[in-house]
Write an enzyme that holds these catalytic residues in place. Structure first.
Site, PDB file in Angstrom:
ATOM      1  N   HIS A 196       0.002   6.842   4.273  1.00 16.30           N
ATOM      2  CA  HIS A 196       1.370   6.387   4.532  1.00 16.30           C
ATOM      3  C   HIS A 196       2.352   7.435   4.005  1.00 16.30           C
ATOM      4  O   HIS A 196       2.382   7.714   2.800  1.00 16.30           O
ATOM      5  CB  HIS A 196       1.645   5.052   3.838  1.00 16.30           C
ATOM      6  CG  HIS A 196       0.768   3.934   4.284  1.00 16.30           C
ATOM      7  ND1 HIS A 196       0.839   3.386   5.544  1.00 16.30           N
ATOM      8  CD2 HIS A 196      -0.210   3.250   3.622  1.00 16.30           C
ATOM      9  CE1 HIS A 196      -0.052   2.413   5.648  1.00 16.30           C
ATOM     10  NE2 HIS A 196      -0.701   2.309   4.501  1.00 16.30           N
TER      11      HIS A 196
ATOM     12  N   ALA B  68       0.801  -1.221   0.000  1.00 18.63           N
ATOM     13  CA  ALA B  68       0.000   0.000   0.000  1.00 18.63           C
ATOM     14  C   ALA B  68       0.835   1.273   0.000  1.00 18.63           C
ATOM     15  O   ALA B  68       0.334   2.340   0.333  1.00 18.63           O
ATOM     16  CB  ALA B  68      -0.928  -0.009   1.209  1.00 18.63           C
TER      17      ALA B  68
ATOM     18  N   ASN C 140       2.175  -4.038   7.664  1.00 15.51           N
ATOM     19  CA  ASN C 140       3.078  -4.830   6.819  1.00 15.51           C
ATOM     20  C   ASN C 140       3.973  -3.945   5.957  1.00 15.51           C
ATOM     21  O   ASN C 140       5.099  -4.323   5.627  1.00 15.51           O
ATOM     22  CB  ASN C 140       2.268  -5.769   5.922  1.00 15.51           C
ATOM     23  CG  ASN C 140       1.801  -7.017   6.650  1.00 15.51           C
ATOM     24  OD1 ASN C 140       2.603  -7.862   7.008  1.00 15.51           O
ATOM     25  ND2 ASN C 140       0.507  -7.133   6.877  1.00 15.51           N
TER      26      ASN C 140
END
Length: 267
Positions: free
Chosen positions: A218, A124, A190
């Protein structure tokens, strides 16, 4: 035709399978499923016309080229070892398992010995190609700041004794190393392990729970001899699994397409 088996039959596996089924080029196909919850595997197999396997051993013994692990960090070791030993390459989605250095080396050496491949999708986050290239120089700092809706972190936070109903504004719920992060948030972070593996440098991680957030954000900062890499991605959560981002599933789909096509773009 790339013949695929899937371990773990939740929302991500379903999204990946249906996307491949709708691919008009039809260069890859999911042919078999296994899940520790047999009902999930049977349901997805019935929906897609693929084989339903009652054990991991049954799945890896089939005539397949690639196994896609979509289960959990605890399933990675057994899945990868059995897949490699049965002549299959593997895609690992639950890459948090590889924060265990001993396990990483064990799987690396086995794949090398058998002449097989282990693939780790970018997940992601953005910029992994640049980070990989930059790691050939000297990396001096790697930082990941992740902001997620509170409900996407709910189970991990409650396991740590936090009452998520009391979070009324953005709150830093974790700050530490990649190893601590994946231990406390095994289903949520992750990407920190992907980033650390790509950079060959242990990332510093900050996790923020935001009751007003509607996306998974992120932010990456990497410093080194090549300069500075900054990326920011705001991902829509996966509709059926808000703990992860839809982009994580699409990164696997893209990887599978790359494996089955004659031209590959990017590092």
């Amino acid at each position: 035709m790339l013949k695929i088996g899937v371990v773990g039959c939740g929302a991500i596996a379903s999204l990946i399978t249906k996307a491949l089924m709708s691919d008009r080029l039809n260069k890859a196909e999911v042919l078999a499923f296994y899940d520790g919850n047999l009902e999930k595997a049977e349901k997805l197999a019935m929906e897609t016309g693929a084989d339903f396997c009652r054990s991991l051993d049954e799945l890896v013994s089939k005539d397949l080229d690639l196994i896609v692990e979509c289960a959990s960090v605890t399933a990675v070791e057994d899945t990868v070892i059995k897949s490699l030993n049965n002549g299959k390459d593997v895609i690992i989605m639950s890459v948090g398992a590889l924060a265990d250095k001993d396990l990483f080396l064990k799987l690396y050496k086995l794949a090398e010995k058998l002449g097989r491949k282990i693939y780790i999708p970018s997940g992601a986050i953005a910029g992994i190609d640049a980070v990989k290239s930059g790691s050939l120089g000297k990396i001096s700092d790697v930082t990941l700041t992740t902001t997620k809706p509170v409900h996407g972190l709910k189970s991990a936070l409650e396991e740590q004794g936090l009452n998520t109903d009391e979070i009324k504004e953005p709150k830093v719920v974790f700050e530490g190393t990649v190893f601590e992060a994946i231990s406390k948030f095994p289903q949520n972070i992750n990407v920190s392990v992907v980033l650390s593996l790509a950079s060959r440098y242990p990332a510093k991680v900050k996790i923020i729970a935001d009751p007003n957030a509607v996306v998974n954000r992120h932010e990456i900062l990497v410093k080194g001899s090549i300069g500075t890499i900054k990326t920011c991605v705001e991902n829509n959560p996966c509709r059926d699994n808000p703990k992860t981002s839809a982009l994580a599933a699409y990164s696997v789909i893209r990887l599978i397409k790359d494996l089955s096509e004659p031209v590959r773009i990017g590092t």
